[in-house]
Design a protein around this motif. Structure first.
Motif, PDB file in Angstrom:
ATOM      1  N   LEU A   1     -52.077 -37.668  13.024  1.00 19.26           N
ATOM      2  CA  LEU A   1     -51.450 -36.806  12.036  1.00 19.26           C
ATOM      3  C   LEU A   1     -51.361 -37.496  10.684  1.00 19.26           C
ATOM      4  O   LEU A   1     -51.715 -36.937   9.646  1.00 19.26           O
ATOM      5  N   MET A   2     -50.906 -38.729  10.663  1.00 23.56           N
ATOM      6  CA  MET A   2     -50.721 -39.428   9.390  1.00 23.56           C
ATOM      7  C   MET A   2     -52.044 -39.696   8.706  1.00 23.56           C
ATOM      8  O   MET A   2     -52.193 -39.507   7.503  1.00 23.56           O
ATOM      9  N   LEU A   3     -53.011 -40.139   9.492  1.00 21.68           N
ATOM     10  CA  LEU A   3     -54.313 -40.450   8.898  1.00 21.68           C
ATOM     11  C   LEU A   3     -54.930 -39.194   8.273  1.00 21.68           C
ATOM     12  O   LEU A   3     -55.412 -39.214   7.140  1.00 21.68           O
ATOM     13  N   PHE A   4     -54.854 -38.094   9.002  1.00 22.12           N
ATOM     14  CA  PHE A   4     -55.394 -36.837   8.484  1.00 22.12           C
ATOM     15  C   PHE A   4     -54.633 -36.386   7.248  1.00 22.12           C
ATOM     16  O   PHE A   4     -55.204 -35.875   6.301  1.00 22.12           O
ATOM     17  N   LEU A   5     -53.323 -36.587   7.278  1.00 21.03           N
ATOM     18  CA  LEU A   5     -52.505 -36.177   6.147  1.00 21.03           C
ATOM     19  C   LEU A   5     -52.987 -36.873   4.874  1.00 21.03           C
ATOM     20  O   LEU A   5     -53.223 -36.246   3.851  1.00 21.03           O
ATOM     21  N   PHE A   6     -53.172 -38.192   4.960  1.00 24.47           N
ATOM     22  CA  PHE A   6     -53.595 -38.930   3.771  1.00 24.47           C
ATOM     23  C   PHE A   6     -54.997 -38.525   3.334  1.00 24.47           C
ATOM     24  O   PHE A   6     -55.261 -38.358   2.147  1.00 24.47           O
ATOM     25  N   LEU A   7     -55.883 -38.371   4.305  1.00 26.02           N
ATOM     26  CA  LEU A   7     -57.249 -37.989   3.936  1.00 26.02           C
ATOM     27  C   LEU A   7     -57.273 -36.611   3.287  1.00 26.02           C
ATOM     28  O   LEU A   7     -57.975 -36.392   2.311  1.00 26.02           O
ATOM     29  N   SER A   8     -56.460 -35.675   3.815  1.00 26.24           N
ATOM     30  CA  SER A   8     -56.502 -34.354   3.187  1.00 26.24           C
ATOM     31  C   SER A   8     -55.882 -34.378   1.806  1.00 26.24           C
ATOM     32  O   SER A   8     -56.319 -33.647   0.928  1.00 26.24           O
ATOM     33  N   ILE A   9     -54.883 -35.235   1.589  1.00 25.85           N
ATOM     34  CA  ILE A   9     -54.315 -35.334   0.240  1.00 25.85           C
ATOM     35  C   ILE A   9     -55.370 -35.869  -0.726  1.00 25.85           C
ATOM     36  O   ILE A   9     -55.597 -35.306  -1.796  1.00 25.85           O
ATOM     37  N   LEU A  10     -56.055 -36.927  -0.313  1.00 23.65           N
ATOM     38  CA  LEU A  10     -57.091 -37.488  -1.182  1.00 23.65           C
ATOM     39  C   LEU A  10     -58.150 -36.449  -1.511  1.00 23.65           C
ATOM     40  O   LEU A  10     -58.651 -36.366  -2.627  1.00 23.65           O
ATOM     41  N   GLU A  11     -58.469 -35.634  -0.517  1.00 17.73           N
ATOM     42  CA  GLU A  11     -59.503 -34.639  -0.725  1.00 17.73           C
ATOM     43  C   GLU A  11     -59.015 -33.509  -1.626  1.00 17.73           C
ATOM     44  O   GLU A  11     -59.696 -33.101  -2.562  1.00 17.73           O
ATOM     45  N   ASP A  12     -57.808 -33.020  -1.352  1.00 17.64           N
ATOM     46  CA  ASP A  12     -57.281 -31.906  -2.132  1.00 17.64           C
ATOM     47  C   ASP A  12     -57.092 -32.250  -3.602  1.00 17.64           C
ATOM     48  O   ASP A  12     -57.229 -31.400  -4.469  1.00 17.64           O
ATOM     49  N   THR A  13     -56.751 -33.509  -3.885  1.00 16.57           N
ATOM     50  CA  THR A  13     -56.509 -33.861  -5.277  1.00 16.57           C
ATOM     51  C   THR A  13     -57.802 -33.923  -6.077  1.00 16.57           C
ATOM     52  O   THR A  13     -57.780 -33.823  -7.291  1.00 16.57           O
ATOM     53  N   GLY A  14     -58.935 -34.112  -5.414  1.00 21.63           N
ATOM     54  CA  GLY A  14     -60.196 -34.223  -6.144  1.00 21.63           C
ATOM     55  C   GLY A  14     -60.639 -35.664  -6.288  1.00 21.63           C
ATOM     56  O   GLY A  14     -61.659 -35.957  -6.910  1.00 21.63           O
ATOM     57  N   TYR A  15     -59.886 -36.572  -5.687  1.00 19.65           N
ATOM     58  CA  TYR A  15     -60.240 -37.987  -5.819  1.00 19.65           C
ATOM     59  C   TYR A  15     -61.553 -38.303  -5.107  1.00 19.65           C
ATOM     60  O   TYR A  15     -62.337 -39.128  -5.556  1.00 19.65           O
ATOM     61  N   MET A  16     -61.813 -37.602  -3.994  1.00 18.29           N
ATOM     62  CA  MET A  16     -63.014 -37.887  -3.220  1.00 18.29           C
ATOM     63  C   MET A  16     -64.297 -37.673  -4.026  1.00 18.29           C
ATOM     64  O   MET A  16     -65.275 -38.382  -3.839  1.00 18.29           O
ATOM     65  N   ALA A  17     -64.287 -36.681  -4.915  1.00 16.08           N
ATOM     66  CA  ALA A  17     -65.477 -36.446  -5.735  1.00 16.08           C
ATOM     67  C   ALA A  17     -65.713 -37.641  -6.659  1.00 16.08           C
ATOM     68  O   ALA A  17     -66.849 -38.024  -6.934  1.00 16.08           O
ATOM     69  N   ARG A  18     -64.609 -38.236  -7.122  1.00 12.62           N
ATOM     70  CA  ARG A  18     -64.726 -39.448  -7.959  1.00 12.62           C
ATOM     71  C   ARG A  18     -65.315 -40.590  -7.146  1.00 12.62           C
ATOM     72  O   ARG A  18     -66.090 -41.392  -7.657  1.00 12.62           O
ATOM     73  N   VAL A  19     -64.910 -40.669  -5.891  1.00 10.76           N
ATOM     74  CA  VAL A  19     -65.421 -41.749  -5.059  1.00 10.76           C
ATOM     75  C   VAL A  19     -66.944 -41.603  -4.907  1.00 10.76           C
ATOM     76  O   VAL A  19     -67.678 -42.583  -4.971  1.00 10.76           O
ATOM     77  N   ALA A  20     -67.400 -40.374  -4.731  1.00 12.89           N
ATOM     78  CA  ALA A  20     -68.853 -40.155  -4.645  1.00 12.89           C
ATOM     79  C   ALA A  20     -69.517 -40.674  -5.912  1.00 12.89           C
ATOM     80  O   ALA A  20     -70.591 -41.279  -5.871  1.00 12.89           O
ATOM     81  N   PHE A  21     -68.866 -40.439  -7.038  1.00 10.95           N
ATOM     82  CA  PHE A  21     -69.423 -40.874  -8.328  1.00 10.95           C
ATOM     83  C   PHE A  21     -69.470 -42.397  -8.420  1.00 10.95           C
ATOM     84  O   PHE A  21     -70.513 -42.970  -8.743  1.00 10.95           O
TER      85      PHE A  21
END
Lengths: 77, 722
Positions: free
Chosen positions: B385-405
């Protein structure tokens, strides 16, 4: 003065003169709004020098140097 | 039933609107291309029920990516009653480009203008009337996120869907090709082509599919084309049409969008200065990832004990944290897990108490089989639950697209692009959506490579295995490091495989990287929770169905001999499962872990992992025969334990994922190759781990051999390039 988008410095902007990529990539760039005469500003370069991040038509677009190389620009004064 | 479809740019809020309309809980992420396949739901608040189809996000109707093809085919072939074109008001110009293409079909249409609140906050204004006039269809301002104006949108849509709409193309306004377009359109009408507008533009562009469909007018079109001076575009009609569309939009913009004179830096720009920093960008990403692991798995939170010597001794706090006196403060993840485990324990005891008077085989089945197996799986729920929570927050904020960059350059060294980052990251949650998300990759070869290395990214279902070992290995003191190292080794194996695969299948070809960077959004509580619930539900349903039934089967096989009519056997070694496991055991000997006291039990556990990876611990628990899986693990040496974990990490993933891979690779031969590849990698890596760490000199020899092989490969590759 004309030069490739690849050679822009961060913060520099200019207008697109033409796009000379192979057709699939060119089509993609056109779809994303990189058409003749549009103003583009280079806003960021990734930590390892590539890709680039530019601003145009009010949004942020990332592309690699390999793709930016084929975008010929007229540098703004 | 009426059929409406949602079409719009990626990340324009389409899926949010879809969820608001249908009450569905589809996954929303702040990442272009979350919807890869189309999805359907029902809207019930009108006189008639309306089926709503959420099409994948697209920038254009040109058939260059899979999403575009899915959307285009749907609109052209399935005759929807209406298109709801969702337009992100903050990126009006680019969003309207797709609108100009949708207008060329003769399907009735409404524009849903989303994210108006953000525009207003920036002090800009959009003249809705001018927008309606420029594009000839009704416009409704909505906020998909807050559910504002959504019923009004549907009312307008319902009315509009009842009237036919005359298609029109903005290309006719182009000074350069407007006349040519009009001529081609007339031709199409004369030849009774359906949707003359749409096809006329495509034929003029020279779209290969279209030219083939309309051979009889091609000659004529050629003549028309030749009359135009296309020198500024090197004769590229696709470019001229795209240019004409944008020109039309740009010419209308001054009347539609009234910009605030004072333009201040947006929050996104400020945040990007920080997260996409040239020097700090990558270290920051690594720190964020480590912090997430630490908060979820660390026994010694913030290293308060390690650094400051802080210990908990008072009874109250020991009970509160569920720890022994003298321990460190656990991280929230570990703390939650302890409590959850405690409560589950109480529950199981209570049930066992109730069943005292039942026959022995029934208590055995329920308590030792079912309950302890399910407990073994559920006790990891808090961590997941916790791991998914953090990953979904990172994804929802848009940070993951920056990581791709920021990671693109590094990924390219392995023959992948930064875009592959997201599907691979999803694999940390579950490989099935991860593999499905590879559809957003444009190059076939890159997609194949990404799929091949995807199981190496440890998924949530495998986590219970690492956690079970983390609690026992090294006295249970370095749980966070054990888990982190498994994740890390998985990544390293993936990188090495990618380099090797690049040499074998993907020779020096790299896919283009042209990607929109979405604005940052604050994670929305509701969306994050829905996302989380989605994952959790998946896990619980799996635990309740496949796993529970598998546990019963394993319990039966391990408590009865082949002559099962003779009743239960006392010695598990003579049970059916014991016999099968012992027969197969020798195949696994080279990896070390199959040679120990619990050799065949571990073999059987790994095999049941093919059903679902959660099965591995559940089976271990059942096969430990009352002593508990901790006892079983404690009999293994550290190299054997790591060898076992790595085998389970790298070998063939669960059936669900194999199914997803089969769907994406679309060829039996490729699928068998993939399975062979995973087995080989798993076998080699885990055998190497065992022997290298058990006998140091083996380690030295292998290291030398590896370096030599790598150098040889690189030299060969360089030579081939020359």
């Amino acid at each position: 003065m004309q030069k490739s988008l690849k050679d822009f410095a961060v913060g520099q902007s200019g207008k697109v003169v033409k796009v000379v990529s192979e057709s699939k990539i060119r089509r993609r760039l056109y779809d994303m709004g990189v058409t003749h005469g549009v103003e583009i500003k280079l806003t960021k370069v990734a930590p390892m020098g590539d890709p680039l991040n530019v601003e145009l038509r009010g949004y942020q677009l990332s592309l690699r140097k390999a793709e930016a190389e084929n975008v010929v620009m007229e540098v703004a004064e | 039933m009426l059929k409406f479809c949602l079409a719009g740019n990626p990340n324009s809020g389409k899926t949010t609107l879809f969820n608001a309309l249908t009450g569905s809980t589809a996954h929303v992420g702040n990442w272009p291309g979350v919807t890869v396949d189309k999805r359907e739901g029902v809207y019930k608040k009108l006189e008639e029920k309306v089926s709503i189809v959420d099409l994948p996000g697209i920038y254009s109707l040109s058939p260059y990516t899979l999403e575009e093809v899915v959307s285009r085919n749907f609109i052209m072939d399935e005759n929807p009653d209406l298109i709801i074109n969702i337009v992100d008001a903050t990126k009006l110009e680019r969003n309207l480009y797709l609108t100009t293409q949708l207008l060329e079909t003769n399907v009735p249409m409404v524009i849903a203008l989303n994210m108006m609140d953000t525009v207003e906050r920036a002090g800009d204004k959009i003249d809705v009337k001018a927008l309606e006039k420029a594009f000839g269809v009704p416009v409704v301002e909505i906020s998909a996120l807050r559910g504002k104006n959504i019923n009004e949108l549907m009312k307008v849509a319902y009315e509009v869907s009842k009237q036919p709409r005359k298609s029109f193309s903005v290309v006719e306004h182009s000074p350069l090709i407007g006349k040519a377009y009009a001529e081609v359109e007339k031709l199409c009408c004369e030849h009774d082509v359906d949707c003359a507008c749409f096809h006329a533009v495509k034929v003029l562009e020279g779209d290969m599919l279209e030219v083939k469909d309309h051979p009889h007018i091609e000659e004529h079109v050629k003549e028309i084309r030749e009359q135009i001076d296309s020198s500024a575009f090197d004769g590229d009609f696709e470019a001229m049409v795209a240019d004409a569309r944008y020109q039309y939009i740009t010419s209308k913009m001054p009347s539609i969008l009234i910009k605030n004179a004072k333009q201040k830096a947006t929050a996104t720009q400020k945040a990007d200065k920080f997260f996409m920093h040239k020097v700090w960008g990558i270290p920051m990403f690594l720190v964020i990832m480590f912090a997430i692991f630490h908060v979820t798995f660390a026994e010694d939170f913030l290293y308060l004990q390690g650094i400051f010597g802080l210990e908990i001794n008072s009874d109250f706090w020991c009970t509160f944290f569920q720890i022994e006196a003298g321990s460190a403060i656990p991280s929230p993840g570990v703390w939650l897990q302890s409590w959850f485990g405690y409560l589950m324990g109480c529950l199981i005891e209570a049930i066992a108490g109730l069943m005292e008077s039942c026959p022995a085989w029934l208590t055995g089945l329920v308590c030792d089989g079912l309950l302890s197996g399910i407990d073994a799986i559920l006790s990891f729920l808090p961590h997941i639950l916790m791991l998914f929570l953090f990953l979904s927050i990172l994804e929802d904020t848009g940070y993951m697209a920056r990581v791709a960059f920021i990671m693109d350059r590094a990924f390219r060294k392995f023959g992948l692009s930064g875009k592959a980052f997201y599907p691979l990251l999803m694999c940390f949650g579950c490989g099935v959506p991860g593999v499905m998300a590879t559809k957003t990759l444009e190059s076939e070869k890159e997609r194949k490579m990404t799929i091949l290395i995807s199981p190496f990214f440890s998924c949530g279902a495998k986590l219970p295995i690492w956690l079970a070992f983390a609690g026992v290995l090294f006295g249970g003191q370095h749980g966070d490091l054990v888990v982190y190292s498994i994740y890390l080794i998985g990544i390293i194996v993936a990188i090495i495989s990618a380099i090797v695969l690049k040499l074998v299948i993907n020779k020096a070809e790299t896919a283009p990287f042209i990607m929109e960077l979405p604005d940052y959004h604050l994670p929305q509580f509701k969306s994050t929770m829905l996302h989380l619930w989605d994952k959790l539900k998946h896990y619980l349903v799996k635990a309740g169905t496949i796993i529970a039934s598998a546990i019963v089967v394993i319990w039966f096989l391990s408590n009865f001999g082949f002559a099962f009519w003779n009743g239960m056997v006392d010695d598990i070694n003579v049970s059916m499962l014991g016999q099968i496991g012992q027969a197969l055991q020798y195949l696994f000997y080279p990896m070390g872990w199959a040679m120990g006291d619990y050799g065949w039990q571990l073999v059987v556990s790994s095999l049941t992992g093919l059903l679902a990876k959660e099965e591995v611990v559940a089976t271990m628990e059942v096969l430990a025969g009352g002593l508990g899986l901790e006892f079983m693990i404690a009999t293994m040496t550290a190299p054997a334990a790591f060898s076992f974990m790595l085998f389970n990490l790298l070998c063939v993933p669960c059936m669900a994922m194999v199914g997803a891979v089969a769907g994406e690779l679309n060829s039996k031969k490729e699928l068998f190759k993939a399975i062979g590849f995973w087995m080989l990698v798993a076998y080699v890596v885990s055998a190497a781990t065992y022997w290298c760490f058990t006998y140091w000199y083996v380690g030295v020899i292998v290291a030398v051999a590896l370096v030599a092989a790598f150098v040889a490969l690189v030299i060969r590759y360089k030579k081939r390039k020359v």
